[in-house]
Write an enzyme that holds these catalytic residues in place. Sequence first.
Site, short mmCIF file in Angstrom:
data_model
loop_
_atom_site.label_atom_id
_atom_site.label_comp_id
_atom_site.label_asym_id
_atom_site.label_seq_id
_atom_site.Cartn_x
_atom_site.Cartn_y
_atom_site.Cartn_z
NE ARG A 24 34.63 42.11 47.12
CZ ARG A 24 35.12 41.18 46.31
NH1 ARG A 24 35.56 40.06 46.79
NH2 ARG A 24 35.13 41.37 45.01
NE ARG A 28 33.22 35.12 50.24
CZ ARG A 28 33.95 34.69 49.22
NH1 ARG A 28 33.84 33.44 48.81
NH2 ARG A 28 34.80 35.50 48.61
CG ASP A 74 30.20 41.76 41.89
OD1 ASP A 74 30.91 41.46 42.86
OD2 ASP A 74 30.57 41.63 40.71
CE1 TYR A 151 36.22 38.98 36.90
CE2 TYR A 151 36.65 41.32 36.62
CZ TYR A 151 36.83 40.14 37.33
OH TYR A 151 37.60 40.13 38.46
O1 1CP Z 1 31.74 45.47 50.83
C1 1CP Z 1 32.04 45.86 49.68
O2 1CP Z 1 33.20 46.14 49.31
C2 1CP Z 1 30.88 46.12 48.72
C3 1CP Z 1 30.49 45.18 47.77
C4 1CP Z 1 31.40 44.69 46.66
C5 1CP Z 1 32.27 45.40 45.80
C6 1CP Z 1 32.67 46.85 45.87
C7 1CP Z 1 31.41 43.35 46.22
C8 1CP Z 1 30.65 42.25 46.84
N1 1CP Z 1 32.18 43.25 45.10
C9 1CP Z 1 32.74 44.49 44.82
C10 1CP Z 1 33.62 44.85 43.71
C11 1CP Z 1 34.16 43.79 42.82
N2 1CP Z 1 33.56 42.64 42.37
C12 1CP Z 1 35.43 43.87 42.21
C13 1CP Z 1 36.36 45.07 42.35
C14 1CP Z 1 37.15 45.03 43.61
C15 1CP Z 1 38.14 43.92 43.76
O3 1CP Z 1 39.12 43.90 42.95
O4 1CP Z 1 37.97 43.10 44.65
C16 1CP Z 1 35.62 42.74 41.43
C17 1CP Z 1 36.83 42.38 40.57
C18 1CP Z 1 34.42 41.96 41.52
C19 1CP Z 1 34.13 40.70 40.80
C20 1CP Z 1 33.89 39.61 41.77
N3 1CP Z 1 32.74 39.50 42.49
C21 1CP Z 1 34.78 38.60 42.18
C22 1CP Z 1 36.21 38.40 41.67
C23 1CP Z 1 36.21 37.34 40.67
C24 1CP Z 1 37.51 37.01 39.97
O5 1CP Z 1 37.80 35.80 39.94
O6 1CP Z 1 38.19 37.87 39.42
C25 1CP Z 1 34.11 37.84 43.14
C26 1CP Z 1 34.60 36.62 43.86
C27 1CP Z 1 32.82 38.44 43.34
C28 1CP Z 1 31.77 38.05 44.32
C29 1CP Z 1 31.59 38.98 45.45
N4 1CP Z 1 31.27 40.32 45.32
C30 1CP Z 1 31.08 40.88 46.56
C31 1CP Z 1 31.30 39.84 47.54
C32 1CP Z 1 31.18 40.01 49.03
C33 1CP Z 1 31.63 38.67 46.82
C34 1CP Z 1 31.89 37.30 47.43
C35 1CP Z 1 30.72 36.45 47.09
C36 1CP Z 1 30.02 35.69 48.17
O7 1CP Z 1 29.44 36.20 49.13
O8 1CP Z 1 29.98 34.49 47.95
#
Ligand code: 1CP
Length: 343
Positions: A24, A28, A74, A151
Amino acid sequence: MTEKTILRALKGEVLPTPPIWMMRQAGRYLPEYRATRAQAGDFLSLCYTPDLAAEVTLQPIRRFGFDAAILFADILLICQALGAKLWFETGEGPRLSTVTSAAEIEALKPADAIHDTLAPVYETVRILSRELPKETTLIGFAGAPWTVATYMVAGRGTRDQGPAHALKTSDRAAFQALIDRLTDATIDYLSMQVQVGAEVVKLFDSWAGSLKGQDFTDFAVAPTARIIAELKSRHPGLPIIAFPREAGQGYVGFARATGADCVALDNSVSPEWAAANVQVDGCVQGNLAPGYMVTGGPEMDTAIRQVVRAFAKGPHIFNLGHGITPEADPDNVARMIEVVRGG
Ligand code: 1CP
């Protein structure tokens, strides 16, 4: 040209300083990310607008000089490409239309139909492979089938992955069919990312820790092994990182069982234990607790040095044990890199 440090570590080379990137890293906690995200309007528009997705991927490279960039996208985009509805509720997270019966699983689009929806992601990869500094490795990624399935079945993130476990128990054949569909689609998705410029791919199995015993073998190990075997036959020499988060004892032998070149470790395992039990099989990535990026200070420096020292005798890529959180301080990230590189 000397080979990129991340690629050398993934081949098993022990480097004097471990290469570093951060899960990540585009996110943010960075004001420039928040600005680009506001420009995009919402999170999915950011993922599907190649110029902006490439821009946020490059931001942490410019600011910190990480050794790798991870494609901004994502793990849930593939659900949309398979025909599910996907949206993000502000402040809450992802929401999807659910897939809970054999008929609904059967009705998903076939693997080779995903590329229309995902075309902007491939364009982002193309831009990045042109624009990244020559020493920076480009990592593509996908969610592992089990994690993506949790999911799709629940329609949202869940604390205990209850709905997916329930379907697995009530109709194992249907659940296996969903895993198989996701496995096929993930192979085609990652293969295309590699064709357009990704140099390494990573599989995020964020919820692997909730699979126990035979379920871990069937739904974390087996799909990962099939994806890796097929990708390596299509792209000989492609390095692959697997992240079966919170697998605990399941980390032991995971690289051998799946063919992964590197196992990414969360911070629930100690680096000393992981060096003795996981790094013996090859490269590992991890595993500083992300909380240090919020709290910083001398405790952070000590913890960083402990991770570096524990893994110093084998191939290692420094990273956090999970994604950096929005409250993190960018100055702590800069300091982490300085300490890893010998400061
Ligand atoms: O910078 C990076 O790492 C690259 C981009 C990236 C990656 C590899 C994002 C952007 N998401 C992911 C993977 C991802 N997405 C995972 C696997 C890794 C982990 O366990 O964190 C998972 C479970 C998700 C699903 C997801 N997307 C969630 C989790 C939801 C939950 O309640 O279980 C969330 C909050 C997101 C949104 C998201 N994806 C990425 C970002 C930066 C964000 C935040 C959103 C925003 O900017 O508002």
